[in-house]
Design an enzyme around this catalytic site. Structure first.
Site, mmCIF file in Angstrom:
data_model
loop_
_atom_site.group_PDB
_atom_site.id
_atom_site.type_symbol
_atom_site.label_atom_id
_atom_site.label_comp_id
_atom_site.label_asym_id
_atom_site.label_seq_id
_atom_site.Cartn_x
_atom_site.Cartn_y
_atom_site.Cartn_z
ATOM 1 N N VAL A 14 0.611 -1.191 0.197
ATOM 2 C CA VAL A 14 0.227 -0.026 -0.101
ATOM 3 C C VAL A 14 0.954 1.368 -0.093
ATOM 4 O O VAL A 14 1.638 1.418 0.946
ATOM 5 C CB VAL A 14 -0.830 -0.137 1.140
ATOM 6 C CG1 VAL A 14 -1.588 1.141 1.143
ATOM 7 C CG2 VAL A 14 -1.832 -1.158 1.011
ATOM 8 N N HIS A 15 0.613 2.111 -1.232
ATOM 9 C CA HIS A 15 1.381 3.355 -1.376
ATOM 10 C C HIS A 15 0.484 4.246 -2.014
ATOM 11 O O HIS A 15 -0.872 3.903 -2.165
ATOM 12 C CB HIS A 15 2.879 3.217 -1.957
ATOM 13 C CG HIS A 15 2.734 2.379 -3.264
ATOM 14 N ND1 HIS A 15 2.338 3.109 -4.298
ATOM 15 C CD2 HIS A 15 2.701 1.176 -3.733
ATOM 16 C CE1 HIS A 15 2.102 2.089 -5.215
ATOM 17 N NE2 HIS A 15 2.262 0.831 -4.801
ATOM 18 N N GLY A 16 1.020 5.508 -2.563
ATOM 19 C CA GLY A 16 -0.108 6.503 -2.903
ATOM 20 C C GLY A 16 -0.702 5.817 -4.134
ATOM 21 O O GLY A 16 -2.034 6.131 -4.222
ATOM 22 N N GLY A 19 -3.312 3.221 -2.764
ATOM 23 C CA GLY A 19 -4.228 3.730 -1.290
ATOM 24 C C GLY A 19 -5.147 4.825 -1.817
ATOM 25 O O GLY A 19 -6.124 5.024 -1.307
#
Length: 157
Positions: A14-16, A19
């Protein structure tokens, strides 16, 4: 039947892009990360929760727990399933998780890996897993963000 909107392989989990960009584009209200390491790491979970879009919940389950509980998901849960490796996705499929397609976002380059796209590098075992998924009728495509064109992974191998 769980409402899995999409399944993504991304070794960053989960990262930009996951997310915010993907969850918003999909209309997901739950990011479910199936990963044995992250399931035990509350600090990393809290960091990953910081990049989730407003109103999006998260669950961090081991691969086995995902297999055990996914069919108990509420129909109201619009699930974005995120995994670190193709091995995890294959294990989930073999465990009965109803995955219909796989989006490959990022597999970092490392010693012994072959780069097949700008953000995707694979081992021989990764290739075996992708071929097994496709043989089970599950298309696997490389696509960084929703605006990118999908590329069939087998055509890149």
């Amino acid at each position: 039947m769980p409402n899995i909107l999409a399944t993504r392989i991304d070794n960053r989990l989960v990262h930009g892009q996951v997310g915010m960009t993907w969850t918003s584009w999909l209309g997901a209200n739950l990011v479910l990360v199936a990963d044995d390491i992250l399931a035990e790491d509350k600090v990393q979970q809290n960091l990953m929760d910081m990049v989730l879009a407003d109103g999006v919940q998260s669950r961090y389950f081991s691969v086995q727990k995902t297999i055990d509980v996914i069919h108990k998901a509420s129909p109201k849960q619009k699930i974005f399933l995120v995994c670190r490796t193709p091995q995890t996705v294959l294990a989930l499929v073999e465990g009965g998780v109803p995955i219909s397609a796989v989006n490959v976002g990022n597999l970092h380059f490392a010693e012994g890996k072959k780069q097949i796209d700008k953000t995707v590098s694979v081992t021989e075992d990764d290739i075996r897993c992708f071929k097994a998924l496709v043989e089970k009728g599950i298309p696997c495509t490389v696509q960084g963000i929703p605006a990118d064109a999908k590329k069939d992974i087998l055509s890149l191998l």
